[in-house]
Design an enzyme around this catalytic site. Structure first.
Site, PDB file in Angstrom:
ATOM      1  N   LYS A 293       0.816  -1.216   0.000  1.00 54.36           N
ATOM      2  CA  LYS A 293       0.000   0.000   0.000  1.00 54.36           C
ATOM      3  C   LYS A 293       0.848   1.264   0.000  1.00 54.36           C
ATOM      4  CE  LYS A 293      -0.949   0.195   5.006  1.00 54.36           C
ATOM      5  NZ  LYS A 293      -0.343   1.492   5.321  1.00 54.36           N
ATOM      6  N   ASP A 294       2.164   1.131   0.268  1.00 49.56           N
ATOM      7  CA  ASP A 294       3.068   2.278   0.208  1.00 49.56           C
ATOM      8  C   ASP A 294       3.623   2.513  -1.190  1.00 49.56           C
ATOM      9  OD1 ASP A 294       2.807   2.761   2.923  1.00 49.56           O
ATOM     10  OD2 ASP A 294       4.587   1.608   3.468  1.00 49.56           O
TER      11      ASP A 294
ATOM     12  N   ARG B 212      -7.362   8.389   3.846  1.00 49.34           N
ATOM     13  CA  ARG B 212      -8.500   7.479   3.674  1.00 49.34           C
ATOM     14  C   ARG B 212      -9.182   7.213   5.012  1.00 49.34           C
ATOM     15  NH1 ARG B 212      -8.964   2.266   5.027  1.00 49.34           N
ATOM     16  NH2 ARG B 212      -6.743   2.256   5.519  1.00 49.34           N
ATOM     17  N   ARG B 213      -8.391   6.867   6.012  1.00 50.22           N
ATOM     18  CA  ARG B 213      -8.974   6.605   7.331  1.00 50.22           C
ATOM     19  C   ARG B 213      -9.640   7.857   7.888  1.00 50.22           C
ATOM     20  NH1 ARG B 213      -3.696   3.262   9.128  1.00 50.22           N
ATOM     21  NH2 ARG B 213      -4.320   1.192   8.413  1.00 50.22           N
TER      22      ARG B 213
ATOM     23  N   ARG C 199       1.298  10.419  13.117  1.00 49.48           N
ATOM     24  CA  ARG C 199       2.266   9.676  12.347  1.00 49.48           C
ATOM     25  C   ARG C 199       3.244   8.951  13.249  1.00 49.48           C
ATOM     26  NH1 ARG C 199       5.698  11.864   8.132  1.00 49.48           N
ATOM     27  NH2 ARG C 199       5.995   9.614   7.919  1.00 49.48           N
TER      28      ARG C 199
ATOM     29  N   ARG D 149       2.849   5.290  17.687  1.00 47.85           N
ATOM     30  CA  ARG D 149       1.443   5.692  17.740  1.00 47.85           C
ATOM     31  C   ARG D 149       0.746   5.120  18.973  1.00 47.85           C
ATOM     32  NH1 ARG D 149      -0.513   4.715  11.607  1.00 47.85           N
ATOM     33  NH2 ARG D 149       1.463   3.622  11.349  1.00 47.85           N
TER      34      ARG D 149
ATOM     35  N   CYS E 171      -0.932   9.630  -1.472  1.00 47.85           N
ATOM     36  CA  CYS E 171      -1.272   9.955  -0.082  1.00 47.85           C
ATOM     37  C   CYS E 171      -2.086  11.236   0.015  1.00 47.85           C
ATOM     38  CB  CYS E 171       0.006  10.057   0.750  1.00 47.85           C
ATOM     39  SG  CYS E 171       0.756   8.454   1.097  1.00 47.85           S
TER      40      CYS E 171
END
Length: 309
Positions: A85-86, A133-134, A151, A157, A244
């Site tokens: 996904k990166d 997205r989140r 981040r 986190r 992103c």
């Protein structure tokens, strides 16, 4: 016969290292080679070094891959291991994705301090997330919550959450599983109402075009089902210029020779969204994803995308 170790490039985060070690283990088992035939090379990327700003503000997905790709292109690395996904949809000339490992859990995990589920959070609660997205999906479901940039690596986190910087955060379930931290999730979100990022949960291997030695090595650990599903999702992403900076979700499921896809695009504030479903032959996965992207872009209209900038 290969005598020098294969050089596997990776970022240095605990999750990235877990993914590199999984790749090495699979290669060792597939080829009956000892561990010393695979050297794990750790590189720091700009995405790792800059932690005080949103990815969209400093360049997007390529920030996690550029340093690895530079050394892969010039031969200092034989392959690079990434979270799929990166990966940008457009790769540097001469490089390509050569394999996907079997996919982990695709879902997002909710980690709640003030409440065990997203819907149970009190109005005004703070949810930390670095993913647009989140953020957009949270705002779509709970416009009364405050969403803030969060981040850092998984442990960072979780520490920020424990120290009270937010009431909850979201992480990829795949990453928690790979780190042995699945128990921190207080809720696993339904991918129907909270769809994942395209390629979430999949580890990919990037190689040089024409490097037959590495191609022969990694082809043995490629998972065809994951390859098919992620090809569809990345086709959708590429058509929408996904980065992103853009809230895009997409999940493909493969059953035998059939593939089904569910995609969603949102405005960053979550107030407007469009969904699309598509299905067809698994052999046409990438084309199905691209067509779904073209269709949803047409439905949304140009004004919808103006909000993304």
């Amino acid at each position: 016969m290969q005598t020098k170790p294969f050089r596997i490039g990776t970022r240095g985060s605990p999750l990235a290292l877990a993914q590199a070690h999984e790749t090495r283990k699979r290669l060792m088992e597939a080829h009956g080679l000892p561990e010393e035939m695979f050297e794990i090379v750790i590189l720091s990327t700009q995405g790792d070094r800059v932690q005080d700003r949103a990815l969209a503000a400093i360049g997007g997905k390529g920030l996690f891959t550029a340093e690895l790709e530079e050394q892969l292109a010039d031969g200092r690395l034989d392959l690079a291991v990434h979270s799929s996904k990166d990966m940008p949809t457009l790769l540097p000339q001469g490089l390509y994705i050569s394999a996907f490992l079997p996919r982990e859990d695709v879902r997002d995990a909710f980690v709640g301090k003030a409440a065990p589920t997203l819907m149970d959070l009190p109005s005004g609660a703070v949810v930390g997330s670095a993913s647009l997205r989140r953020q957009a999906l949270i705002r779509r479901l709970r416009p009364d919550l405050n969403v803030t940039i969060f981040r850092g690596q998984v442990d960072t986190r979780l520490r920020k959450l424990a120290e009270g910087e937010a009431d909850a955060t979201l992480l990829a379930m795949a990453g928690l599983n790979r780190l042995g931290k699945a128990d921190v999730a207080t809720e696993v979100l339904d991918p129907e109402s909270f769809p994942p990022a395209p390629a979430q949960g999949a580890i990919c291997i990037e190689s040089r075009l024409g490097d037959k030695r590495t191609d022969d090595l990694v082809s043995a650990i490629n998972d065809p089902v994951t390859w098919t599903a992620v090809s569809c999702e990345r086709g959708f992403l590429a058509t929408l210029d996904g980065s992103c900076r853009t809230p895009i979700a997409g999940l493909a499921k493969v059953e035998g020779g059939h593939i089904s896809f569910h995609g969603m695009i949102l405005t960053p504030d979550g107030s407007r969204f469009h969904e699309i479903r598509a299905e067809g032959k698994a052999s046409e996965a990438a084309a199905i994803g691209r067509t779904a992207g073209e269709t949803i872009r047409s439905r949304a209209g140009s004004g919808f995308f103006a909000d993304w900038t």
